[in-house]
Design an enzyme around this catalytic site. Structure first.
Site, mmCIF file in Angstrom:
data_model
loop_
_atom_site.group_PDB
_atom_site.id
_atom_site.type_symbol
_atom_site.label_atom_id
_atom_site.label_comp_id
_atom_site.label_asym_id
_atom_site.label_seq_id
_atom_site.Cartn_x
_atom_site.Cartn_y
_atom_site.Cartn_z
ATOM 1 N N HIS A 79 -2.950 -3.975 -1.045
ATOM 2 C CA HIS A 79 -3.327 -5.299 -0.524
ATOM 3 C C HIS A 79 -2.977 -5.487 0.959
ATOM 4 C CE1 HIS A 79 0.886 -6.795 -1.969
ATOM 5 N NE2 HIS A 79 0.958 -6.421 -0.700
ATOM 6 N N HIS A 109 4.201 -13.283 -1.115
ATOM 7 C CA HIS A 109 5.152 -12.773 -0.114
ATOM 8 C C HIS A 109 5.891 -13.942 0.532
ATOM 9 C CE1 HIS A 109 2.121 -9.615 -0.617
ATOM 10 N NE2 HIS A 109 2.998 -8.742 -0.149
ATOM 11 N N HIS A 152 5.088 2.378 0.767
ATOM 12 C CA HIS A 152 5.308 1.792 2.093
ATOM 13 C C HIS A 152 6.683 1.149 2.162
ATOM 14 C CE1 HIS A 152 3.545 -1.677 -0.108
ATOM 15 N NE2 HIS A 152 3.703 -2.509 0.905
HETATM 16 C C1 DHB Z 1 2.030 -4.407 5.008
HETATM 17 C C2 DHB Z 1 1.931 -4.113 3.654
HETATM 18 C C3 DHB Z 1 2.239 -5.078 2.690
HETATM 19 O O1 DHB Z 1 2.206 -4.840 1.352
HETATM 20 C C4 DHB Z 1 2.589 -6.341 3.094
HETATM 21 O O2 DHB Z 1 2.797 -7.274 2.127
HETATM 22 C C5 DHB Z 1 2.731 -6.655 4.447
HETATM 23 C C6 DHB Z 1 2.441 -5.676 5.398
HETATM 24 C C7 DHB Z 1 1.698 -3.386 6.037
HETATM 25 O O3 DHB Z 1 1.293 -2.269 5.688
HETATM 26 O O4 DHB Z 1 1.789 -3.690 7.223
HETATM 27 FE FE FE Z 2 2.887 -6.579 0.116
#
Ligand code: DHB
Ligand code: FE
Length: 289
Positions: A12, A59, A197
């Site tokens: 996402h 978030h 990530h």
């Molecule tokens: C990014 C990824 C995420 O899942 C998020 O909630 C905010 C930022 C990113 O890859 O920058």
């Molecule tokens: Fe996220």
């Protein structure tokens, strides 16, 4: 009776939403990402469900750090895209399905999963970016998502967060709930977030292509074993935000094979690194029922 016909899984990354909103999707950096969803957009047109049950994480947008439900089901008639700091995304409001949502809440809570019932909520990139990827950018006066959506928010932001096993079991309870609804609805369940990530700290930027792909193999072929993955493995191997992947286990647990039915068909699989700071993973599994 309602049926879960397919599950969809996708990252996402908020920058994907920004790329779409700012008309940058044809830039060389973004081309390979959106190419991976060309099949999916056509598949969505050919297989538009009556309702999407969309598992995602907020978030700290709708739920600030003052109050964080572990599992929250959106029962409202509509949900407005949130302002995440740069103004709300110019995408359509999300139309809910209060009747099916209330039925699922009733069934799942009686099955011992203590959901928070949400009657008013804004939705952030965790929900709108997967919709944009699967349904194409919807803009202009007549813009609308192709069907109602039940938002289902999972806390993967502040520990303790639910483990993969609990998410997988919850998916099974959601399947049971959908199948006890007495109208013939075609329902898709989506699991979103991930893949590897980490957005902060010494390991910011971490991406683990090998682990992600092994996890995808296991999610498809041996979801029960995949559900046993402990938190620490996600965090060590897929980074702190890799924990978002537990949400995919809710969708996987809702598939027919988990309840003794036939294995799903893998209709589409895609993986790409990087998009912003994140590995993008995507699956479409169709139920054979
Ligand atoms: C990014 C990824 C995420 O899942 C998020 O909630 C905010 C930022 C990113 O890859 O920058
Ligand atoms: Fe996220």
């Amino acid at each position: 009776m309602a049926r879960i016909t397919a599950s969809v899984y996708t990252s996402h990354v908020p920058a994907i939403g920004a790329a779409l909103d700012l008309g940058k999707s044809h830039e060389p950096y973004w081309q390979p990402v959106f190419k991976g969803y060309e099949f999916s957009k056509q598949w969505m047109k050919d297989n538009t469900p009556d309702v999407i049950f969309l598992v995602y994480n907020d978030h700290a947008t709708a739920f600030s750090l003052e109050m964080i439900p572990t599992f929250a089901i959106g029962c409202a008639a509509e949900f407005t895209p949130a302002d995440e700091g740069w103004g709300p995304r110019p995408v359509p409001k999300v139309i809910g399905h209060p009747e099916l949502a209330a039925h699922i809440a009733q069934s799942v809570i009686q099955d011992d999963f203590d959901l928070t019932i949400v009657n008013k909520m804004d939705v952030d990139h965790g929900l709108t970016v997967p919709l944009s990827l699967m349904c194409d950018q919807q803009t202009g006066e007549s813009a609308a998502w192709p069907c109602p959506v039940i938002p289902f928010a999972v806390n993967v932001v502040q520990y303790p967060v639910p483990n993969g096993r609990r998410c997988y079991n919850l998916g099974q309870a959601i399947r049971k709930a959908v199948e006890s609804y007495d109208r013939p609805l075609n329902v898709q369940i989506w699991g979103t977030g991930g893949m590897s990530h980490q957005l902060q700290g010494a390991r910011a930027g971490l991406i683990n292509r090998e682990w992600d792909n092994a996890w995808l193999d296991q999610l498809i072929n041996d979801p029960d074993a995949c559900a046993a993955t402990p938190h620490i493995d996600y965090v060590r191997e897929a980074g702190s935000e890799g924990i978002e992947l537990v949400m995919w286990l809710i969708a996987r647990g809702a598939m027919a094979d988990v309840a003794g039915g036939a294995k799903p068909t893998v209709r589409h699989r895609f993986y790409h690194v990087p998009a912003s700071n994140t590995a993008v993973g995507h699956l479409i599994l169709e139920n054979n029922i």
